[in-house]
Design a protein around this motif. Structure first.
Motif, PDB file in Angstrom:
ATOM      1  N   GLY A 163      78.095  -7.647  54.397  1.00 41.45           N
ATOM      2  CA  GLY A 163      78.340  -9.078  54.479  1.00 41.45           C
ATOM      3  C   GLY A 163      79.808  -9.473  54.441  1.00 41.45           C
ATOM      4  N   ILE A 164      80.703  -8.511  54.277  1.00 38.15           N
ATOM      5  CA  ILE A 164      82.143  -8.792  54.282  1.00 38.15           C
ATOM      6  C   ILE A 164      82.739  -7.994  55.439  1.00 38.15           C
ATOM      7  N   ALA A 165      83.335  -8.716  56.378  1.00 39.44           N
ATOM      8  CA  ALA A 165      83.860  -8.067  57.582  1.00 39.44           C
ATOM      9  C   ALA A 165      85.135  -7.288  57.272  1.00 39.44           C
ATOM     10  N   ALA A 166      85.125  -6.007  57.614  1.00 38.73           N
ATOM     11  CA  ALA A 166      86.322  -5.185  57.472  1.00 38.73           C
ATOM     12  C   ALA A 166      87.343  -5.593  58.527  1.00 38.73           C
ATOM     13  N   HIS A 167      88.596  -5.486  58.181  1.00 43.19           N
ATOM     14  CA  HIS A 167      89.730  -5.730  59.071  1.00 43.19           C
ATOM     15  C   HIS A 167      89.809  -7.161  59.574  1.00 43.19           C
ATOM     16  N   ARG A 168      89.220  -8.079  58.833  1.00 43.18           N
ATOM     17  CA  ARG A 168      89.382  -9.498  59.140  1.00 43.18           C
ATOM     18  C   ARG A 168      90.198 -10.118  58.018  1.00 43.18           C
ATOM     19  N   PRO A 169      91.422 -10.596  58.307  1.00 38.48           N
ATOM     20  CA  PRO A 169      92.237 -11.199  57.240  1.00 38.48           C
ATOM     21  C   PRO A 169      91.582 -12.461  56.683  1.00 38.48           C
ATOM     22  N   HIS A 170      91.573 -12.552  55.355  1.00 33.95           N
ATOM     23  CA  HIS A 170      91.021 -13.712  54.646  1.00 33.95           C
ATOM     24  C   HIS A 170      92.075 -14.219  53.670  1.00 33.95           C
ATOM     25  N   ARG A 171      92.193 -15.529  53.540  1.00 33.05           N
ATOM     26  CA  ARG A 171      93.006 -16.072  52.458  1.00 33.05           C
ATOM     27  C   ARG A 171      92.268 -15.775  51.145  1.00 33.05           C
ATOM     28  N   VAL A 172      93.028 -15.529  50.099  1.00 34.41           N
ATOM     29  CA  VAL A 172      92.426 -15.282  48.787  1.00 34.41           C
ATOM     30  C   VAL A 172      91.523 -16.451  48.408  1.00 34.41           C
ATOM     31  N   SER A 173      91.976 -17.674  48.674  1.00 32.55           N
ATOM     32  CA  SER A 173      91.189 -18.866  48.315  1.00 32.55           C
ATOM     33  C   SER A 173      89.850 -18.914  49.049  1.00 32.55           C
ATOM     34  N   ASP A 174      89.745 -18.237  50.197  1.00 32.79           N
ATOM     35  CA  ASP A 174      88.479 -18.200  50.935  1.00 32.79           C
ATOM     36  C   ASP A 174      87.607 -17.010  50.537  1.00 32.79           C
ATOM     37  N   LEU A 175      88.222 -15.859  50.266  1.00 31.17           N
ATOM     38  CA  LEU A 175      87.437 -14.657  49.981  1.00 31.17           C
ATOM     39  C   LEU A 175      86.982 -14.575  48.528  1.00 31.17           C
ATOM     40  N   LEU A 176      87.773 -15.055  47.594  1.00 29.21           N
ATOM     41  CA  LEU A 176      87.405 -14.944  46.180  1.00 29.21           C
ATOM     42  C   LEU A 176      86.064 -15.626  45.871  1.00 29.21           C
ATOM     43  N   PRO A 177      85.779 -16.817  46.400  1.00 28.47           N
ATOM     44  CA  PRO A 177      84.457 -17.405  46.152  1.00 28.47           C
ATOM     45  C   PRO A 177      83.312 -16.559  46.719  1.00 28.47           C
ATOM     46  N   VAL A 178      83.542 -15.891  47.842  1.00 23.94           N
ATOM     47  CA  VAL A 178      82.516 -15.011  48.418  1.00 23.94           C
ATOM     48  C   VAL A 178      82.262 -13.837  47.481  1.00 23.94           C
ATOM     49  N   LEU A 179      83.334 -13.258  46.942  1.00 24.57           N
ATOM     50  CA  LEU A 179      83.179 -12.151  46.014  1.00 24.57           C
ATOM     51  C   LEU A 179      82.453 -12.597  44.750  1.00 24.57           C
ATOM     52  N   THR A 180      82.785 -13.791  44.283  1.00 28.74           N
ATOM     53  CA  THR A 180      82.128 -14.340  43.097  1.00 28.74           C
ATOM     54  C   THR A 180      80.633 -14.492  43.339  1.00 28.74           C
ATOM     55  N   LEU A 181      80.261 -15.012  44.494  1.00 30.18           N
ATOM     56  CA  LEU A 181      78.830 -15.160  44.821  1.00 30.18           C
ATOM     57  C   LEU A 181      78.152 -13.809  44.934  1.00 30.18           C
ATOM     58  N   ARG A 182      78.847 -12.829  45.507  1.00 34.33           N
ATOM     59  CA  ARG A 182      78.265 -11.489  45.665  1.00 34.33           C
ATOM     60  C   ARG A 182      77.917 -10.871  44.326  1.00 34.33           C
ATOM     61  N   LEU A 183      78.735 -11.148  43.318  1.00 37.53           N
ATOM     62  CA  LEU A 183      78.506 -10.553  42.007  1.00 37.53           C
ATOM     63  C   LEU A 183      77.498 -11.330  41.176  1.00 37.53           C
ATOM     64  N   GLY A 184      77.260 -12.591  41.533  1.00 35.87           N
ATOM     65  CA  GLY A 184      76.290 -13.394  40.790  1.00 35.87           C
ATOM     66  C   GLY A 184      76.861 -13.858  39.467  1.00 35.87           C
ATOM     67  N   PRO A 185      76.111 -14.723  38.777  1.00 32.46           N
ATOM     68  CA  PRO A 185      76.597 -15.260  37.509  1.00 32.46           C
ATOM     69  C   PRO A 185      76.582 -14.196  36.409  1.00 32.46           C
ATOM     70  N   VAL A 186      77.461 -14.389  35.446  1.00 32.41           N
ATOM     71  CA  VAL A 186      77.492 -13.506  34.275  1.00 32.41           C
ATOM     72  C   VAL A 186      76.334 -13.912  33.374  1.00 32.41           C
ATOM     73  N   VAL A 187      75.473 -12.958  33.053  1.00 30.09           N
ATOM     74  CA  VAL A 187      74.314 -13.229  32.208  1.00 30.09           C
ATOM     75  C   VAL A 187      74.531 -12.522  30.884  1.00 30.09           C
ATOM     76  N   PRO A 188      74.513 -13.286  29.740  1.00 29.17           N
ATOM     77  CA  PRO A 188      74.712 -12.631  28.454  1.00 29.17           C
ATOM     78  C   PRO A 188      73.567 -11.675  28.155  1.00 29.17           C
ATOM     79  N   LEU A 189      73.889 -10.584  27.480  1.00 30.17           N
ATOM     80  CA  LEU A 189      72.871  -9.632  27.070  1.00 30.17           C
ATOM     81  C   LEU A 189      71.983 -10.241  25.997  1.00 30.17           C
ATOM     82  N   ALA A 190      70.704  -9.840  25.965  1.00 21.62           N
ATOM     83  CA  ALA A 190      69.775 -10.335  24.949  1.00 21.62           C
ATOM     84  C   ALA A 190      70.321  -9.996  23.572  1.00 21.62           C
ATOM     85  N   GLY A 191      70.283 -10.990  22.680  1.00 22.33           N
ATOM     86  CA  GLY A 191      70.742 -10.773  21.314  1.00 22.33           C
ATOM     87  C   GLY A 191      72.217 -10.985  21.122  1.00 22.33           C
ATOM     88  N   SER A 192      72.972 -11.224  22.205  1.00 28.62           N
ATOM     89  CA  SER A 192      74.409 -11.466  22.051  1.00 28.62           C
ATOM     90  C   SER A 192      74.648 -12.957  21.881  1.00 28.62           C
TER      91      SER A 192
END
Length: 194
Positions: A163-192
């Motif tokens: 889902g991320i095109a190799a060799h296509r230049p991206h501004r950090v401001s455009d690519l960082l949100p895509v990376l954030t979505l790819r990783l999903g939200p941070v979910v706390p561990l049970a009991g923490s």
């Protein structure tokens, strides 16, 4: 316009040269080095930074982990060596081959053809198994410090994550949100604590 590369620290380059001179360390590890008749030279030094904690509230952290040199011989790149700074000084940390060699060269040629000068760096995103050529807009900056500015460019190297095109230049401001979505939200561990 040419890339404005920063020279690697002298001890980092000396470490790369020493590793190349060690048949037991270099040629036994990487097949291309084992069969290449030489001479070999470490060229195109790039500072290697790692980005972690992309989804953390304070934003990602970036830290320098070393310098990577492309090893050239006979007019072509045959391997790469990475050096790392330790309490005892600079050491060669590893040799490697594979698709990132030609991909790095391709991205450097792409960047060199851009109309605006940049300082080239490598940026690894281990959480996504991703390596990019980071084109920092401040060509006078210390290559060992800093974090990607929103207007800096990132060129994902091949193989890039799905889902991320190799060799296509991206501004950090455009690519960082895509990376954030790819990783999903941070979910706390049970009991923490929340």
């Amino acid at each position: 316009m040419p890339l404005l590369s920063s020279p690697a620290p002298g001890p980092a380059r000396a470490s790369a040269l020493a590793a190349l001179g060690s048949p037991a360390a270099a040629r036994a590890v990487t097949p291309a080095l084992r069969v290449h008749p030489g001479p070999l030279a470490p060229e195109s030094p790039l500072p290697v930074h790692v980005m972690e904690g992309i989804n953390e509230p304070d934003g990602p952290r970036v830290r320098l982990t070393g310098w990577r040199f492309l090893i050239r011989g006979g007019g072509r790149t045959v391997a790469a060596v990475e050096t790392a700074h330790t309490p005892d000084g600079w050491v060669s940390s590893r040799f490697f081959g594979g698709p990132y060699l030609s991909s790095t060269e391709h991205a450097l040629r792409q960047a060199d053809a851009l109309p605006v000068p940049h300082q080239p760096r490598l940026l690894s995103v281990p959480e996504l198994y991703m390596l990019t050529l980071w084109l920092h807009g401040d060509t006078t900056a210390d290559p060992a410090t800093g974090r990607p500015d929103p207007e800096d460019l990132l060129i994902p190297l091949a193989p890039a994550p799905p889902g991320i095109a190799a060799h296509r230049p991206h501004r950090v401001s455009d690519l960082l949100p895509v990376l954030t979505l790819r990783l999903g939200p941070v979910v706390p561990l049970a009991g923490s604590a929340a």
